[in-house]
Scaffold this active site. Structure first.
Site, PDB file in Angstrom:
ATOM      1  N   THR A 553      53.061  43.301  33.939  1.00 27.32           N
ATOM      2  CA  THR A 553      52.093  43.628  35.025  1.00 27.32           C
ATOM      3  C   THR A 553      52.024  42.306  35.983  1.00 27.32           C
ATOM      4  O   THR A 553      52.082  41.226  35.712  1.00 27.32           O
ATOM      5  CB  THR A 553      50.655  43.875  34.159  1.00 27.32           C
ATOM      6  OG1 THR A 553      50.950  45.247  33.351  1.00 27.32           O
ATOM      7  CG2 THR A 553      49.686  43.923  34.866  1.00 27.32           C
ATOM      8  N   PHE A 555      49.570  40.479  38.313  1.00 27.24           N
ATOM      9  CA  PHE A 555      48.106  40.130  38.722  1.00 27.24           C
ATOM     10  C   PHE A 555      47.975  39.198  39.800  1.00 27.24           C
ATOM     11  O   PHE A 555      48.694  38.455  40.253  1.00 27.24           O
ATOM     12  CB  PHE A 555      47.467  39.167  37.461  1.00 27.24           C
ATOM     13  CG  PHE A 555      47.354  40.186  36.215  1.00 27.24           C
ATOM     14  CD1 PHE A 555      46.194  40.926  35.714  1.00 27.24           C
ATOM     15  CD2 PHE A 555      48.599  40.185  35.215  1.00 27.24           C
ATOM     16  CE1 PHE A 555      46.144  41.338  34.751  1.00 27.24           C
ATOM     17  CE2 PHE A 555      48.443  40.756  34.193  1.00 27.24           C
ATOM     18  CZ  PHE A 555      47.150  41.519  33.556  1.00 27.24           C
TER      19      PHE A 555
END
Ligand code: PEP
Ligand code: MN
Length: 672
Positions: A553, A555
């Site tokens: 992921t 960010f």
């Protein structure tokens, strides 16, 4: 032979089993092994396995086709994760141990510790008692050296590993050592193995220069059978007819041992090749072949080293090697672990709001302007994220700002933007994209609504899902599993093996874990990251349960622009927004922009041409519907920033003329 005990065995049945086995000529030792309690029976006894299997309290009897049992994957199928203080080695982590060959002085080990930690080593190595080929060579500083290394390890938050060369010293070194190393020359010193194994500390077992893989695993068996459950195998080169390198790294031993054994395997490229220039290529090959980590010799001034200088890396070489490993790790489905900051005695996490008065001052305050009395947090140093403590965004903050940062949990992504805009938090951390699930559109849309918020950093986090439960829970006691729907989707194959479990959705993964801790439930588990288990004092029942390990992921770190700086060309790269500590010196190499285009033929093409003509690489293009304007779209673009800032600025200037609603979201350093 291994007798796995039933979970509810009575002490009476256990005593009966012990006598049953010892009467038949076995020595018996009770151990915790993975998730099970076992009786390890060693020696030349003989027993009818069927008879033994039927005794009360016996879950199963494990006999392997190999001469080693405790070390065999036939006995324990999942990877053993060895824990040394805050460090974990094994599974999908790549953990690097580094330090000098020998501890030479307090200054030398302190200096080396600082260097290797800075580059990301998780443990410090160094010999206090050196087994040298020549009796005239430097033999090490002994206990004094070990004291220096312990001090350095404590100062820089790294557990230490050092070689133990004799039975008498093992006891003496116990208090100062976090992990014992059994050197290559002592791999078959069975009395030493038995003694060190009985002390219960983690052990790094080097492969003997002339040992077969089976002999090596049998030495690991000695350690495991003597009481320790934490053994790391270390391939360090074997002796062959080749003389160009000091030894020959047996690279194929890595996949072979990973298949035969559940124990972590690391590689020592330094002793394997003995030549500095060959250390890094061989180290990368080891990672590519599946090693769980490395132990590398690094010296601040190798030419002055008292031992193994020619094979010790210069600090810059080590730094480069770590960056290369970080880039290689995802290719083999792993993640390079960076030095974890020591877990704070006090958690500086606040849930659900900003009533922060009375909390202790955050460590990030060091070096910041004075004026905030201790015990008062204004939010100026806080970093906001959405969800509950232990959520992946919380982990991303720890990665970027350290364990001591003040993390503020808020209920939504919008609340993160608000907190940063209103100055209640200095920074925010929001997910923008997952490699499996795609973009987090809500956050893209929020950027449009919050023009005063800029992106100042990017963090890529490998998502390793764990099944987390109460301390007294096990896979057998679980009835219900809670997580964010994404967590369920990403662990589908693992969950399919347990169709009896009921799945309950929660709004975030940290919240799922928090609910178990709050309600003290032993039959409920959560899917979340490991940090969440640590934060709530719960247990990881199973690690790495995601179907696809290449799960990342991305960010963004958010900060508020200084007023008046938005869209000021040519100062686009300098949004005036506050930067996280340590980011000030970084030259941004990536930027994110958003724009819409006139609804006419070739308009998007015209924009992309501006980038292409200047050699500006585009790493992402995403379109989003514009709220209130059906069938019109905003384009989100990530681009590289060329070395020549003016080239970039002119591209942006021209883009503004070809687009509508052009917005520069921020410039930052791309995360690897
Ligand atoms: C060492 O790691 O310091 C060492 C002496 O290695 P080996 O036992 O592999 O020769
Ligand atoms: Mn050495």
């Amino acid at each position: 032979m291994i007798v796995v005990l039933s979970k509810n065995i009575s002490s009476h049945d256990k005593d009966r089993l012990r006598s049953f086995l010892s009467e038949r000529g076995f020595s018996v030792r009770e151990q915790v092994f993975g998730d099970d309690d076992i009786l390890g029976a060693t020696g030349k006894g003989s027993v009818d396995i069927r008879e033994l299997s039927l005794l009360p309290g016996v879950e199963r009897v494990a006999q392997t086709s190999k001469p080693y049992e405790l070390a065999s994957r036939e006995t324990k199928s999942d990877d053993t994760i060895v824990t040394i203080g805050p460090v974990k080695i094994g599974g999908s982590r790549i953990s690097v141990i580094a330090g000098p060959c020998a501890i030479e002085s307090r200054e030398q080990i302190m200096e080396t510790a600082a260097l290797v930690r800075e580059s990301g080593a998780v443990m410090l190595r160094g010999g206090a008692y050196k087994p040298r080929t020549s009796p005239y060579a430097f033999q090490g500083l002994g206990m004094k050296g070990l004291e220096y290394m312990k001090e350095a390890g404590d100062a820089y938050g790294m557990p230490i590993v050092t070689e133990v060369v004799s039975l008498e010293l093992a006891q003496q070194m116990m208090a100062l050592t976090d992990m014992f190393q059994i050197g290559a020359r002592n791999m078959q010193n069975y009395e030493l193995l038995k003694k060190v194994g009985s002390l219960g500390k983690p052990v790094l077992l080097k492969r003997g220069p002339a040992a077969t893989i089976e002999e090596w695993l049998l030495s690991a068996e000695y350690l495991l059978a003597s009481g320790t459950k934490d053994v790391i195998l270390c391939e360090r080169g074997i002796r062959t007819f080749e003389t160009y390198t000091r030894n020959t790294l047996d690279i194929s031993a890595i996949p072979v041992v990973r298949k035969l054994s559940h124990l972590p395997v690391i590689v020592d490229p330094s002793h394997a090749v003995g030549i500095r220039a060959k250390v890094s290529p061989v180290a990368l090959a080891a990672i590519a072949a599946g090693a769980n980590g490395l132990t590398v010799e690094v010296h601040p001034r190798p030419e002055e080293a008292l031992s193994d200088g020619p094979q010790s890396l210069y600090p810059e070489q080590f730094e480069k090697l770590m960056r290369d490993i970080e880039a290689l790790a995802p290719v083999v489905g792993k993640e390079l672990m960076r030095t974890p900051a020591p877990v704070s005695a006090e958690r500086k996490i606040v849930s659900g709001g900003f009533n922060l008065k009375g909390s202790s001052a955050p460590a990030a305050q060091k070096g910041e302007p004075a004026g905030k009395g201790p015990g008062e947090i204004t939010g100026e140093y806080a970093i906001a994220f959405s969800g509950e403590s232990g959520a992946y965004a919380d982990q991303a903050i720890i990665r970027a700002f350290g364990e001591d940062s003040t993390r503020v949990a808020v209920p939504s992504f919008k609340a993160v933007f608000d907190a940063v805009l209103e100055g209640k938090a200095r920074f925010g951390m929001v997910p923008i994209e997952n490699s499996l699930a795609g973009s987090v559109h809500e956050n893209y849309d929020l950027f449009i609504r919050y023009p005063d918020i800029a992106i100042v950093g990017e963090i890529k986090l490998r998502i390793v899902h764990c099944l987390i439960g109460a301390k007294n829970a096990s896979l057998d006691t679980i009835r219900v599993v809670r997580s964010h729907p994404q967590g369920f989707a990403q662990c589908r194959e693992f969950l399919d093996q347990h169709p009896e479990w009921m799945l309950e959705s929660t709004t975030d993964t940290g919240g799922a874990v928090a609910s178990i801790a709050r309600e003290n439930l032993s039959d409920v588990a959560a899917i979340a990251g490991e940090v969440a288990a640590q934060l709530y004092g719960l247990k990881v029942l199973k690690e790495g349960i995601e179907t696809n390990p290449l799960n990342y992921t991305r960010f963004f770190i958010l900060s508020r622009r200084e007023s008046g700086t938005e869209m000021e060309v040519p100062s686009l790269l300098h949004t005036g927004a506050a930067l996280p500590p340590g980011y000030e010196s970084q030259i941004p190499n990536k930027a994110s922009i958003v724009f819409s285009t006139p609804n006419e033929p070739g308009s998007l093409f015209a924009c992309l041409k501006i980038l292409s003509e200047r050699g500006i690489n585009m790493s992402k293009l995403e379109s989003r519907p514009i709220p209130g304007k059906p069938w019109r779209y905003m384009f989100y673009v990530d681009v590289s920033i060329p070395e020549e800032e003016s080239v970039f600025d002119s591209a942006m200037e021209e883009l503004k003329t070809k687009t509508e609603d052009f917005r520069f979201l921020g410039a930052y350093r791309a995360s690897l």
